[in-house]
Motif scaffolding. Structure first.
Motif, PDB file in Angstrom:
ATOM      1  N   GLU A   1     -14.067  11.702  37.668  1.00 59.95           N
ATOM      2  CA  GLU A   1     -15.376  11.942  38.267  1.00 59.95           C
ATOM      3  C   GLU A   1     -16.037  13.160  37.631  1.00 59.95           C
ATOM      4  O   GLU A   1     -17.247  13.191  37.441  1.00 59.95           O
ATOM      5  CB  GLU A   1     -15.238  12.153  39.773  1.00 59.95           C
TER       6      GLU A   1
ATOM      7  N   ARG B   1     -15.644  14.220  34.563  1.00 55.88           N
ATOM      8  CA  ARG B   1     -16.129  13.864  33.225  1.00 55.88           C
ATOM      9  C   ARG B   1     -17.428  13.076  33.303  1.00 55.88           C
ATOM     10  O   ARG B   1     -18.292  13.202  32.448  1.00 55.88           O
ATOM     11  CB  ARG B   1     -15.077  13.032  32.477  1.00 55.88           C
ATOM     12  N   ASP B   2     -17.556  12.238  34.355  1.00 52.06           N
ATOM     13  CA  ASP B   2     -18.735  11.377  34.454  1.00 52.06           C
ATOM     14  C   ASP B   2     -19.827  11.969  35.327  1.00 52.06           C
ATOM     15  O   ASP B   2     -20.828  11.315  35.599  1.00 52.06           O
ATOM     16  CB  ASP B   2     -18.327  10.012  35.048  1.00 52.06           C
ATOM     17  N   SER B   3     -19.624  13.207  35.803  1.00 49.04           N
ATOM     18  CA  SER B   3     -20.557  13.776  36.764  1.00 49.04           C
ATOM     19  C   SER B   3     -21.959  13.878  36.165  1.00 49.04           C
ATOM     20  O   SER B   3     -22.145  14.145  34.980  1.00 49.04           O
ATOM     21  CB  SER B   3     -20.096  15.159  37.197  1.00 49.04           C
ATOM     22  N   THR B   4     -22.953  13.664  37.046  1.00 41.80           N
ATOM     23  CA  THR B   4     -24.341  13.789  36.597  1.00 41.80           C
ATOM     24  C   THR B   4     -24.954  15.106  37.063  1.00 41.80           C
ATOM     25  O   THR B   4     -26.099  15.394  36.761  1.00 41.80           O
ATOM     26  CB  THR B   4     -25.186  12.624  37.138  1.00 41.80           C
ATOM     27  N   ILE B   5     -24.186  15.900  37.836  1.00 37.02           N
ATOM     28  CA  ILE B   5     -24.716  17.207  38.242  1.00 37.02           C
ATOM     29  C   ILE B   5     -24.905  18.032  36.967  1.00 37.02           C
ATOM     30  O   ILE B   5     -23.955  18.191  36.183  1.00 37.02           O
ATOM     31  CB  ILE B   5     -23.734  17.914  39.198  1.00 37.02           C
ATOM     32  N   PRO B   6     -26.084  18.588  36.758  1.00 41.82           N
ATOM     33  CA  PRO B   6     -26.360  19.218  35.447  1.00 41.82           C
ATOM     34  C   PRO B   6     -25.360  20.315  35.089  1.00 41.82           C
ATOM     35  O   PRO B   6     -24.840  20.333  33.962  1.00 41.82           O
ATOM     36  CB  PRO B   6     -27.767  19.783  35.620  1.00 41.82           C
TER      37      PRO B   6
ATOM     38  N   ARG C   1     -21.932  18.786  34.250  1.00 39.50           N
ATOM     39  CA  ARG C   1     -22.013  18.049  32.985  1.00 39.50           C
ATOM     40  C   ARG C   1     -22.014  19.019  31.805  1.00 39.50           C
ATOM     41  O   ARG C   1     -21.255  18.855  30.854  1.00 39.50           O
ATOM     42  CB  ARG C   1     -23.308  17.232  32.972  1.00 39.50           C
ATOM     43  N   GLN C   2     -22.811  20.059  31.927  1.00 43.02           N
ATOM     44  CA  GLN C   2     -22.902  21.030  30.847  1.00 43.02           C
ATOM     45  C   GLN C   2     -21.565  21.732  30.623  1.00 43.02           C
ATOM     46  O   GLN C   2     -21.101  21.866  29.489  1.00 43.02           O
ATOM     47  CB  GLN C   2     -23.971  22.081  31.177  1.00 43.02           C
TER      48      GLN C   2
ATOM     49  N   HIS D   1     -18.628  19.309  29.340  1.00 40.88           N
ATOM     50  CA  HIS D   1     -18.785  18.816  27.975  1.00 40.88           C
ATOM     51  C   HIS D   1     -19.154  19.911  26.986  1.00 40.88           C
ATOM     52  O   HIS D   1     -19.336  19.632  25.803  1.00 40.88           O
ATOM     53  CB  HIS D   1     -19.820  17.693  27.942  1.00 40.88           C
TER      54      HIS D   1
END
Lengths: 258, 266, 243
Positions: free
Chosen positions: C222, C224-229, C232-233, C236
């Motif tokens: 979860e 790795r796939d998170s969309t919380i900015p 995510r930043q 990655h």
């Protein structure tokens, strides 16, 4: 200025509370703590080894100075110096050996304790001790307290002896009092000895408690350690002067000098 | 340890250690002496950085005032208590003022104030200069063509000497207050009798001796603490070592200066 | 096993601002986040080394705030901790590792020796008992710290930056060690790390702290796939973003 004064008084009470609490816990662990083999002996060596030479040098100078001052003062009051040794020895035993010697002791031993504990705090070693069921007061403060009381007293007594020799030399050279006349113990009472010894023990304990408290309260890296060291030296010296006034006042009432 | 020659020849270990101590001592004394020379050469009023000077005067003097005043007050009290038995025995109430203040002004006041000043101001000074040294700020000053001794050391030395003397004057006054109070409470000596005894028998010279001593002590602490600060090496732990060495060396220096001046300033 | 409820802690400024967190038994929980986001303080709150101003800390069913020093000490028996700066004592390797055993349990000397030797073999430093840790490399010190943290077989182990300052190969070895230990003993583990990809490779669950708040709590996938900015930043390693 006013708020500054109230703030420093508030800080003073806060410090006194912290010190009292640490002293209480030290006594508790002194009786109930887990003994660590050899730690007290190691700390005793450390305290004695670190301070003995420094103490002898400073007490030599102090002894010479005090003897000189006593002589000057005596010269204004009475024409002969026959009692200068007796008076000097009484002052030395009752107060000066302990109270003046404790200041160099605080400089040396107090700074050492605070720097050591402070750097253990900033490198998280104190936290690591807590995780291993080793309470820092039990494991670190108690051996330092015992060592400082015992070796502090020993070193102060040695320092007092050096001061006596230095005073004798000055009396001989400056006031022409021969060592035999100078070594006059007629004015030194058991009460004086007890009071002097009590002072030595108290100062030794105070140096350990004040410096440990400052060391364990260190925060903020190596700069914090430097800050704690400074505060330990000043705090210990101040504690000694305050305790001296208290003990001397009590001594005045309960241990008559003459 | 096993690699050092001293343990290879145990007979030579002790003289070797003494020799090393003597060499280190000579090195440090020489260094502090050189620094004194460098400071004296730069003592021209116009070239002193005013801002640095006032900052240091404030930092070193004003902020040490509470602890110095407290020390002095207690010292005054202690001296009265020490004199008390003699006063009672010889019923010499008109002597107690003189007996207590003589030693305080000439000797104990300056000495105790110097020791506290050393622990507080001297140690801080070494820590500050030492940190500047190990973080290359001193070299950065040189790179900007600013003379480190003129910019950093001279204002500090002046501030410490001035403040040490000023604190001694204040300390004398406070100690007198503490002594009067203790004599009144403990020995029932009227403050007026106490003061007149002190003023009558004390020379201006007794007071001046104390001031000259504090001037010397201030100079000693200033030179030692600046020298050890600028000689700091070996990162953050080096700063700690320098502070420790500086406090001890200054204290020893104060005692030596006290000893010499006591006999010279009879 | 570990449960935090509404934890607040401030020094000069707020460090932790209302943290709720749950670490189930037998789980590796990775705590990530940028520097000075309060991770170390949070770990010390769990260990009972730092008392929060507000909120409750449950460790193995006991609320730390209600315990006195003795009670805290008994909870700490269940916790082993690796510190960020190793926090090794000024003693030999053997004495360092034996220290918790000696303080916590009354074991015969032979057994202490055996347990220390077993630990040193486990962290791939066999036969180093008599060496001085201060003369060893950073990776070796970390491994001695791991050995000391686990020698008393605590059911909970906390690791504060186990791989900071180490090269990638050594880091991976330490992560493998943490994982294998956890699988073998069934312990509950919390790991702080700035090395996100390394720690995600062993973690069951991940929490991310940012400015004193828990901005993410979920499984490694979860994360790795998170969309919380911010997450995510950070996960990655992107330059663009709110951090």
């Amino acid at each position: 200025m006013r708020s500054g004064l109230t703030r420093s008084i508030a800080a003073l009470f806060e410090d006194a509370h912290q010190l009292g609490s640490l002293f209480g816990r030290t006594l508790y662990y002194l009786l109930h703590g887990k003994r660590e083999k050899g730690s007290v002996a190691r700390m005793m060596f450390e305290v004695g080894n670190k301070s003995l030479l420094f103490m002898c040098v400073t007490m030599g100078f102090i002894g010479a100075i005090i003897a000189f001052q006593t002589g000057l003062q005596a010269k204004k009051l009475v024409p002969d110096f026959s009692m200068i040794g007796a008076t000097y020895l009484k002052l030395l035993v009752r107060d000066l050996a302990a109270s003046l010697g404790a200041l160099p002791l605080a400089t040396r031993v107090g700074a050492g304790i605070a720097a050591e504990l402070g750097s253990m705090v900033v490198t998280e070693q104190v936290d690591a001790l807590r995780m291993c069921a080793a309470d820092p007061v039990d494991y670190l403060v108690v051996p330092r307290f015992v060592a400082s009381v015992v070796m502090g007293t020993v070193v102060l007594i040695i320092g007092g002896f050096v001061a006596y020799l230095a005073g004798m030399a000055v009396a001989q050279m400056v006031f022409d009092v021969n060592p035999h006349t100078f070594t006059n113990l007629s004015m030194v009472t058991t009460g004086d000895l007890t009071l002097g010894l009590f002072k030595c023990i108290t100062y030794g304990g105070a140096i350990a408690i004040v410096s440990s408290q400052r060391g364990l309260a260190t925060f903020g890296g190596s700069e914090g350690v430097g800050h704690a060291t400074t505060e330990a030296v000043v705090g210990s010296c101040f504690a000694i002067i305050v305790l001296n006034l208290i003990i001397s006042t009590l001594g005045y009432f309960f241990v008559p000098a003459l | 340890m096993s690699a050092t020659p001293s343990s290879a020849r145990p007979l030579l270990a002790i003289p070797r250690r003494i020799g090393l101590v003597v060499i280190a001592l000579a090195d440090q004394l020489g260094g502090a002496g050189m620094l004194l020379g460098q400071v004296l050469v730069r003592l021209r009023p116009r070239r002193i950085d005013r801002y640095e000077l006032f900052r240091n005067l404030h930092r070193m003097g004003v902020r040490s005032l509470p602890i110095i005043a407290a020390t002095a007050a207690f010292t005054g009290g202690i001296m009265v208590i020490q004199a008390a038995p003699f006063v009672e025995k010889y019923n010499a109430k008109n002597f107690v003022g003189w007996a207590a203040t003589f030693t305080t002004f000439r000797e104990l006041g300056p000495l105790l104030i110097a020791l506290i000043f050393n622990g507080r101001v001297g140690a801080n000074n070494t820590a500050e200069l030492g940190t500047m040294k190990v973080t290359d700020q001193v070299d950065a000053l040189r790179a900007l063509a600013i003379d480190p001794v003129g910019y950093l050391v001279v204002p500090r030395v002046i501030a410490m000497v001035v403040m040490m003397v000023a604190l001694c004057v204040i300390g004398d006054a406070v100690a007198l207050g503490g002594a009067v109070l203790t004599a009144d409470l403990l020995l029932d000596v009227d403050p007026r009798i106490f003061l007149s005894s002190a003023l009558e028998r004390l020379d201006t010279w007794d007071f001046l001796v104390g001031l000259i001593k504090s001037l010397l002590f201030g100079l000693m602490i200033a030179l030692m603490s600046c020298y050890y600060g600028l000689a700091t090496r070996g990162g953050a732990p080096g700063v700690g070592r320098a502070v420790n060495a500086s406090v001890v060396a200054s204290a020893a220096g104060v005692f030596v200066a006290d000893y010499l001046s006591t006999f010279v300033l009879e | 096993m570990i449960r935090l409820e509404d934890i607040h802690k401030r020094y000069r400024s707020p460090v932790l601002r209302g943290i709720d967190l749950h670490v189930p038994a037998g789980c590796i929980y990775a705590l990530i986040g940028p520097g000075a986001s309060g991770k170390s303080v949070l770990l010390k709150v769990v260990a009972g080394l730092v008392r929060p101003e507000r909120g409750k800390v449950y460790v193995d069913g006991e609320e730390l705030g209600e315990l006195d020093d003795l009670g805290l000490a008994s909870v700490r028996r269940k916790i082993g901790m690796l510190f960020q700066n190793y926090a090794l004592f000024d003693m030999t390797v053997f004495e360092n590792i034996a220290f918790p055993l000696r303080r916590l349990y009354d074991l015969p000397d032979t057994e202490v020796r055996e347990r220390v030797a077993e630990r040193l073999a486990r962290v791939a430093l066999p036969g180093t008992e008599d060496r001085d840790p201060s003369r060893m490399s950073g990776g070796q010190k970390k491994r001695i710290g791991v050995a000391r943290a686990t020698v008393a077989r605590p059911p909970i182990v906390l690791y504060d930056e186990p791989t900071a300052g180490l090269d990638p190969v050594t880091s991976q070895k330490i992560y493998d060690l943490i994982r294998d230990e956890q699988r073998a003993q069934g312990t509950t583990v919390m790991v702080i790390s700035s090395d996100v990809s390394g720690v995600l490779s062993i973690a069951d669950r991940v929490g991310m702290l940012h400015e004193g708040e828990l901005v993410f709590d979920g499984t490694a996938e979860e994360a790795r796939d998170s969309t919380i900015p911010a997450v995510r930043q950070f996960v990655h390693g992107l330059v663009e973003g709110p951090l």
